[in-house]
Design a protein around this motif. Sequence first.
Motif, PDB file in Angstrom:
ATOM      1  N   LEU A 165      31.747  70.928  33.381  1.00 52.76           N
ATOM      2  CA  LEU A 165      32.100  69.599  32.883  1.00 52.76           C
ATOM      3  C   LEU A 165      33.603  69.502  32.639  1.00 52.76           C
ATOM      4  N   GLN A 168      35.304  69.071  35.935  1.00 51.73           N
ATOM      5  CA  GLN A 168      35.107  67.705  36.422  1.00 51.73           C
ATOM      6  C   GLN A 168      35.992  66.736  35.647  1.00 51.73           C
ATOM      7  N   ARG A 171      39.456  66.862  36.957  1.00 52.62           N
ATOM      8  CA  ARG A 171      39.569  66.096  38.201  1.00 52.62           C
ATOM      9  C   ARG A 171      39.572  64.607  37.901  1.00 52.62           C
ATOM     10  N   ALA A 172      38.724  64.205  36.961  1.00 52.58           N
ATOM     11  CA  ALA A 172      38.667  62.786  36.596  1.00 52.58           C
ATOM     12  C   ALA A 172      40.033  62.309  36.125  1.00 52.58           C
ATOM     13  N   GLU A 175      42.218  61.685  39.024  1.00 54.85           N
ATOM     14  CA  GLU A 175      41.842  60.546  39.867  1.00 54.85           C
ATOM     15  C   GLU A 175      42.131  59.212  39.207  1.00 54.85           C
ATOM     16  N   ASN A 176      41.863  59.124  37.927  1.00 50.64           N
ATOM     17  CA  ASN A 176      42.032  57.845  37.250  1.00 50.64           C
ATOM     18  C   ASN A 176      42.139  58.101  35.748  1.00 50.64           C
ATOM     19  N   ALA A 179      40.504  55.522  33.366  1.00 52.34           N
ATOM     20  CA  ALA A 179      39.047  55.604  33.352  1.00 52.34           C
ATOM     21  C   ALA A 179      38.590  56.859  32.617  1.00 52.34           C
ATOM     22  N   CYS A 183      36.025  57.132  29.364  1.00 57.24           N
ATOM     23  CA  CYS A 183      34.828  57.982  29.287  1.00 57.24           C
ATOM     24  C   CYS A 183      34.858  58.860  28.036  1.00 57.24           C
ATOM     25  N   ILE A 185      37.239  61.134  27.475  1.00 52.43           N
ATOM     26  CA  ILE A 185      37.888  62.418  27.757  1.00 52.43           C
ATOM     27  C   ILE A 185      39.248  62.412  27.076  1.00 52.43           C
TER      28      ILE A 185
ATOM     29  N   LEU B  87      36.397  53.466  39.038  1.00 48.19           N
ATOM     30  CA  LEU B  87      35.598  54.684  39.186  1.00 48.19           C
ATOM     31  C   LEU B  87      36.506  55.862  39.531  1.00 48.19           C
ATOM     32  N   PHE B  88      35.894  57.034  39.650  1.00 48.99           N
ATOM     33  CA  PHE B  88      36.608  58.196  40.172  1.00 48.99           C
ATOM     34  C   PHE B  88      36.222  58.282  41.653  1.00 48.99           C
ATOM     35  N   PRO B  89      37.049  57.726  42.537  1.00 51.82           N
ATOM     36  CA  PRO B  89      36.614  57.481  43.919  1.00 51.82           C
ATOM     37  C   PRO B  89      36.262  58.731  44.718  1.00 51.82           C
ATOM     38  N   ALA B  90      36.935  59.846  44.459  1.00 47.12           N
ATOM     39  CA  ALA B  90      36.659  61.050  45.264  1.00 47.12           C
ATOM     40  C   ALA B  90      35.594  61.931  44.621  1.00 47.12           C
ATOM     41  N   MET B  91      34.882  61.389  43.634  1.00 46.50           N
ATOM     42  CA  MET B  91      33.789  62.153  43.029  1.00 46.50           C
ATOM     43  C   MET B  91      32.474  61.445  43.354  1.00 46.50           C
ATOM     44  N   THR B  92      31.393  62.213  43.301  1.00 46.63           N
ATOM     45  CA  THR B  92      30.120  61.617  43.694  1.00 46.63           C
ATOM     46  C   THR B  92      29.625  60.644  42.618  1.00 46.63           C
ATOM     47  N   GLU B  95      28.460  62.572  39.687  1.00 44.70           N
ATOM     48  CA  GLU B  95      29.565  63.092  38.869  1.00 44.70           C
ATOM     49  C   GLU B  95      30.183  61.983  38.023  1.00 44.70           C
ATOM     50  N   LEU B  99      30.262  62.067  33.925  1.00 46.06           N
ATOM     51  CA  LEU B  99      31.493  61.958  33.139  1.00 46.06           C
ATOM     52  C   LEU B  99      31.382  60.864  32.085  1.00 46.06           C
ATOM     53  N   GLY B 100      30.556  59.849  32.372  1.00 49.97           N
ATOM     54  CA  GLY B 100      30.321  58.821  31.353  1.00 49.97           C
ATOM     55  C   GLY B 100      29.726  59.397  30.085  1.00 49.97           C
ATOM     56  N   ARG B 150      27.842  54.190  34.291  1.00 51.19           N
ATOM     57  CA  ARG B 150      28.691  55.180  33.623  1.00 51.19           C
ATOM     58  C   ARG B 150      28.923  54.798  32.165  1.00 51.19           C
TER      59      ARG B 150
END
Lengths: 296, 245
Positions: A165, A168, A171-172, A175-176, A179, A183, A185, B87-92, B95, B99-100, B150
Amino acid sequence: MSGEQTLQYIFAGITVGSIYAFVAIGYNIIYNATGIINFAQGEFVMLGGMIAYTFSGFMPLLPAVVLAVLITSAVGSVIESVFIRRMRKTSVLGMIVVTIGISILLREAALYIWDEQIRALRFFTGSEISSVSILGARISPQVLWILGITTIIVAGLFLFFKFTLTGQAMRACSENLRAAKLCGIRTDSMVNLSFMLSAGIGALGGCVVSPLTQTHYAMGTDLAIKGFIVAILGGLGNAIAAVAAGLLLGLIESFSISILPMAYKDVISIIILLIILVVKPSGIFGSRQASSMKDY
Amino acid sequence: MLKIRNLESGYDKLKVLKGISLHVNSGEIVTIIGANGAGKTTLLNTIASIVKAADGEIILNGTDVTGITPDRIVKNGCVLVPEGRQLFPAMTVRENLILGAYTLFRKKGKKTAKENIKNIYSMFPILKDRERQLAGTLSGGEQQMVAIGRALMTGPELLLMDEPSMGLAPIIVKNIFRVVESLRDQGKTILIVEQNARAVLEIADRGYVMETGSLVMEGNAEDLLDNNDVKRAYLGRDYKEFTDK
Ligand SMILES: Nc1ncnc2c1ncn2[C@@H]1O[C@H](COP(=O)(O)OP(=O)(O)OP(=O)(O)O)[C@@H](O)[C@H]1O
Ligand SMILES: [Mg+2]
């Protein structure tokens, strides 16, 4: 060139390439979390070697290396919370100047603590004269240590970013960021963690290569430049590609020595950097699309 | 549930919100409508603590949450579905959903998170099929579902939604609004910002009208639908009675 000689060059290239890869992985982790290129990355490698050397004077190698990694991680964490966090608002160029400043600071501190002597950590197994024979080429067992630890780090990072987690969440953040905050974080802690992780990995690299390439208070500058070339070559933000690019640069350098005078070694890597920046700035493994979204 | 008093905020020198006061009761759908640039997004971002409040107070369930960190807003049961999905575009898809629930995991709530994912999949079955697809490759409507999913992962009491209908085809918008209604029926409270004033007033209980950083009108949704000023400014050409005059 005989087959054995070729192999010898290959192993020499892999050894040097691995250390470049360690630095480039560090660049990538911090770049992903923050968009910052941390030019103090080479100093983490130096600190790892130096600290482990000092501790190995009065304890076995393993705890000395572990302590070196932990202490260097702590240094990374302090650097982030004291300097980086306060200056995040400045421009990209501003941040580069800040990290170069930090690297000078660390280098001078190392000179003060350890003097300018060149040091080398004990060999992990055997000594400088022991060697193993692989396909006729004689190589130091330390090369196997380097390869093994590089592999473990790459696999470990892959698993960490894919399946944990915290990985991840890191990475989150890359990416953003907004966002990620939504969440829940705590993005500041993730940035701090990225500095700890980079510093720790750099330090571990500094320990495994020290028996072969030695440790010197000023070694970081050269590594920072080579690691940067490798990070660009691999496509910034892609830690796994950085390893491949690191090995590639190590091999190119190694073989260039066999045809060109030694002095041209560094010129070659700079030429490679320039070619990549002009021809394919996203790196040989990077996608054009990904690089167009970055600030550089 | 949510009470805001004299809230002011903005960006650096630009003051956007000029003293906003509003309240949202438990179990209500409350909407804020207003023209582009009125400050609706700024208001929701300030509540979510992504934008810093300059003055005033935000009270969530009786506690003053003004100026606390965004993760603590989430832990207090208030989550934002941001404008443009984010969203986190490069994550599934999975995922993204996991993360939510980040704040839940921290409290060892893995089980709750798994159940919540299941509920979200039953609410949006298409997401179950897309589970392993990268979020950036989904259609706009699917992305909005992920964004809503999410936000629901921690089981928040108060959902802030910023233009969930943006860029979606009318039939998808209808579905999204139906989901919003069903969330209220499940006991959630919703503060929703919309350009699509008519559609949102049809599902909302109450509404506010925002103009250049201030709330200029407030009322029951039906009253706002009937209000001439609102009709002229926000309900557009659908209303023949105006265009015919
Ligand atoms: N990050 C930012 N930095 C500076 N100014 C901003 C920023 N975000 C918004 N603004 C300004 O704040 C004002 C309000 O913007 P906001 O996004 O809150 O409006 P909105 O009501 O949500 O509009 P829309 O309906 O178009 O989404 C605008 O004038 C905008 O230019
Ligand atoms: Mg908006």
